[in-house]
Scaffold this motif. Structure first.
Motif, mmCIF file in Angstrom:
data_model
loop_
_atom_site.group_PDB
_atom_site.id
_atom_site.type_symbol
_atom_site.label_atom_id
_atom_site.label_comp_id
_atom_site.label_asym_id
_atom_site.label_seq_id
_atom_site.Cartn_x
_atom_site.Cartn_y
_atom_site.Cartn_z
ATOM 1 N N GLU A 43 61.990 115.111 -29.277
ATOM 2 C CA GLU A 43 61.059 116.144 -28.857
ATOM 3 C C GLU A 43 60.668 116.776 -30.046
ATOM 4 O OE1 GLU A 43 62.817 118.546 -25.921
ATOM 5 O OE2 GLU A 43 62.495 117.155 -24.244
ATOM 6 N N ASN A 60 49.956 118.621 -28.614
ATOM 7 C CA ASN A 60 50.568 117.341 -27.657
ATOM 8 C C ASN A 60 49.855 117.824 -26.307
ATOM 9 O OD1 ASN A 60 51.566 119.773 -26.969
ATOM 10 N ND2 ASN A 60 54.069 118.849 -26.832
ATOM 11 N N ARG A 61 48.974 118.707 -25.962
ATOM 12 C CA ARG A 61 48.200 119.043 -24.902
ATOM 13 C C ARG A 61 46.742 119.035 -25.119
ATOM 14 N NH1 ARG A 61 51.414 117.911 -20.969
ATOM 15 N NH2 ARG A 61 53.289 118.867 -21.282
ATOM 16 N N SER A 99 47.450 113.295 -26.162
ATOM 17 C CA SER A 99 48.748 113.981 -25.369
ATOM 18 C C SER A 99 49.939 113.086 -25.675
ATOM 19 C CB SER A 99 48.569 114.242 -23.916
ATOM 20 O OG SER A 99 48.193 112.901 -23.531
ATOM 21 N N SER A 119 53.767 112.299 -24.225
ATOM 22 C CA SER A 119 54.758 112.289 -23.027
ATOM 23 C C SER A 119 55.874 111.673 -23.690
ATOM 24 C CB SER A 119 54.145 111.258 -22.076
ATOM 25 O OG SER A 119 52.972 111.961 -21.408
ATOM 26 N N ASP A 142 60.027 110.606 -22.381
ATOM 27 C CA ASP A 142 60.847 110.183 -21.272
ATOM 28 C C ASP A 142 62.353 109.831 -21.808
ATOM 29 O OD1 ASP A 142 62.255 109.622 -18.753
ATOM 30 O OD2 ASP A 142 61.177 107.979 -18.200
ATOM 31 N N ALA A 175 46.634 109.041 -25.152
ATOM 32 C CA ALA A 175 48.093 109.586 -24.745
ATOM 33 C C ALA A 175 49.044 108.506 -25.476
ATOM 34 C CB ALA A 175 48.373 109.445 -23.388
ATOM 35 N N LEU A 202 53.289 107.850 -25.470
ATOM 36 C CA LEU A 202 54.435 107.709 -24.512
ATOM 37 C C LEU A 202 55.676 107.425 -25.353
ATOM 38 C CD1 LEU A 202 55.770 107.969 -21.812
ATOM 39 C CD2 LEU A 202 55.144 105.620 -21.542
ATOM 40 N N GLN A 219 59.697 106.378 -24.735
ATOM 41 C CA GLN A 219 60.801 106.365 -23.805
ATOM 42 C C GLN A 219 61.829 105.890 -24.473
ATOM 43 O OE1 GLN A 219 59.382 103.709 -20.528
ATOM 44 N NE2 GLN A 219 58.227 105.511 -19.390
#
Length: 572
Positions: free
Chosen positions: A435, A449-450, A454, A456, A458, A495, A497, A499
């Motif tokens: 993070e 990040n907003r 963006s 995300s 996980d 975005a 992502l 994970q």
């Protein structure tokens, strides 16, 4: 206690064996006594019948005259005190030519069975195939349940015409001599009052046993078990046996002909004392062994177990509080005292050694903390120098390369801060680390990040070793930086992502963006056209031990699968 048992048990076994042997000898004494009495009774019967047979053979050797045979028979009856049931002279045609049969007044023992006696005489004249042979050429027959001895002797006599003709002398007499029975000659009287008395019986299997002793000391009838056993022996033609029932000894011995002699005796006073002595010896051996074990156990508890337990408790207190003070009594073996002093010296030496180790550990911690602090600061300084140098460069391409190097150095600094907090080695908190790393990359590329792009995340908590953490952080830095710089051109929104999941014993890392996608070289083109970022990703994936799959449909997807536990390195 095991040592005492191992040393005492053989002696106890030997003593017990000797006591058991003495008990068996005592137990066999009753059977030996009953066997001796039975043999004596058999000998008396055989001797009595032998004398009677000798008298008849003497009578047969003289040439009897038919007319005086009856008077000769009466003379034999008088000499034998009317022991014969009958004396008969039979010619060769089977006719009785002379007879002598005692009257009831004379004490004929067969007076009550005269008809049976006549029938037995006729059977003796007719045939001899259904009789049992005795010892002296005699035969035992039964008048009801009374055993008789039949003697048949061939002889020559003078008939009434004066001729010498062949004939036969047939005599019947009881197997048991009443005079010998009344005088107690079948059983020998005990010379010692402590010796047990024995009752003798003539067992025929055709009725109640006949006594061979004038007075019986043990009650009749016998228990049912005795009768059943004697009947079983008779059916199996077993003439010898000995057994004990209710502390009464029974001995079966062959008698005369088909009869048997049963000797019955109770345990004598001497035998009872011997048995009690055996039991007393066994109990004494057991008592001595138990007392010895108890004394050894108490002494071991007092002088060995308790001091050792106190030493153990003192050692435990020393480990908790650092003081070794065993409170042992004065009366202890020398070896326990030596052990206490050895423990005392050892604990003091260990205390000094532990103090030196603690000082060395503190110094080492300070040195390691200083080293990690300097490494972290140096990485931060290198990143700052790269950033300053990039700001002085006018060419955008060169400036961009400097920023890439700066981001890589910053990712390493961030990883170092997570792996070595305050100078110590710690397990990596992979969720918090990724993070913060992603936020740093977005900030370094002037992105939020907003915002337009963006972010995300996980991330699952997985165990990651330091050897895996370095290539993992550099892979994330390269891919996310490339996505922010090249996947969303001309103000395009999208975005990113990230994970990280666990699949059995492997980890799955997915980094995806929905940008313009990655343009791969066509077939036949040289791999050198790949950017340095993609080359670094492939190299770090090999270092991580991961398989790398890249997909460029609807954006770019990086898929890495690597083992959770790093593979072993070859140290050779």
């Amino acid at each position: 206690m095991a040592l005492i048992i191992c040393t005492s048990l053989p002696l106890a076994c030997v003593a017990g064996f000797l006591a058991w042997h003495a008990y068996l000898a005592t137990s066999d004494n009753s059977f030996a006594r009953t066997r001796a009495e039975a043999f004596s009774a058999r000998h008396e019967i055989a001797t009595d019948l032998g004398r009677a047979q000798g008298a008849l053979e003497t009578l047969s050797q003289i040439t009897l005259h038919e007319e005086i045979a009856s008077r000769a028979f009466q003379l034999v009856q008088s000499i034998s005190q009317q022991h014969y049931c009958s004396l008969n002279l039979v010619d060769r045609a089977g006719k009785i030519v002379a007879t002598s049969r005692g009257s009831e007044k004379d004490g004929n023992p067969c007076q009550g069975n005269l008809l049976s006696l006549a029938s037995a005489t006729e059977n003796a004249i007719a045939t001899r195939n259904d009789v049992h042979s005795g010892d002296n050429g005699s035969t035992v027959v039964f008048l009801g349940s009374t055993p008789l001895v039949r003697s048949q002797i061939k002889l020559d006599y003078v008939d009434r015409s004066g001729e010498i003709v062949p004939g036969q002398l047939i005599a019947f007499r009881p197997l048991i001599n009443e005079e010998l029975l009344a005088g107690g000659q079948y059983a020998h009287s005990a010379s010692d009052s402590a010796t047990g008395t024995t009752d003798l019986w003539l067992y025929t299997g055709k009725g109640a046993p006949l006594p061979l002793t004038p007075v019986q000391h043990l009650p009749m009838p016998w228990p049912k078990e005795v009768d059943n056993r004697l009947e079983g022996n008779l059916k199996q033609h077993r003439m010898s046996d000995q057994f004990e029932i209710d502390d009464v000894y029974y001995t079966l011995m062959p008698g005369y002909g088909p009869t048997s002699i049963v000797a019955v005796s109770a345990r004598s006073a001497a035998e009872t004392r011997a048995l009690q002595l055996f039991l007393a010896r066994v109990m004494l051996i057991v008592l001595i062994l138990v007392v010895e074990l108890l004394l050894v156990a108490l002494a071991a508890q007092r002088y060995l177990v308790e001091p050792m337990e106190k030493l153990a408790v003192s050692v435990a207190d020393w480990r908790r509080h650092g003081t070794f003070q065993p409170d042992l009594p004065k009366s202890l073996p020398f070896e326990i005292r030596q052990m206490e002093r050895a423990f005392n010296r050892a604990t003091r030496r260990l205390d000094r050694h532990e103090a030196r180790l603690q000082r060395a550990t503190k110094q080492q911690d300070l040195l390691i903390r200083e080293i990690h602090h300097r490494v972290k600061n140096n990485l931060q300084i290198v990143a700052s120098l790269l950033n300053l140098q990039a700001n002085r460069i006018k060419l955008p391409e060169a400036k961009q390369e400097f920023h890439l190097v700066r981001d890589r150095v910053r990712s390493l600094a961030t990883l170092h801060r997570y792996l070595y907090p305050e100078g110590g080695l710690s397990s990596l908190d992979v969720r918090s680390f990724l993070e913060e790393l992603a936020s740093q990359i977005f900030t370094a590329n002037n992105q939020s990040n907003r915002g337009r792009i963006s972010l995300s995340l996980d991330i699952h908590d997985l165990p990651v070793t330091p050897d895996q953490a370095v290539p993992l952080s550099l892979i994330v830095t390269e891919i996310v930086t490339n996505a922010l710089r090249y996947a969303f051109p001309e103000g395009r929104t999208g975005a990113v992502l990230i994970q990280l999941h666990r699949e059995d014993d492997r980890a799955l890392l997915l980094i995806q963006d929905d940008g313009v996608g990655l343009a791969f070289p066509s077939e036949g083109e040289n791999d050198k056209r790949e950017g340095i970022g993609l080359q670094l990703v492939r190299g770090f994936a090999r270092q991580l031990g991961a398989t790398l799959d890249i997909s460029s449909e609807g954006g770019t997807l990086y898929r890495l699968v690597f083992p959770i536990t790093a593979p072993r390195r070859n140290l050779a």
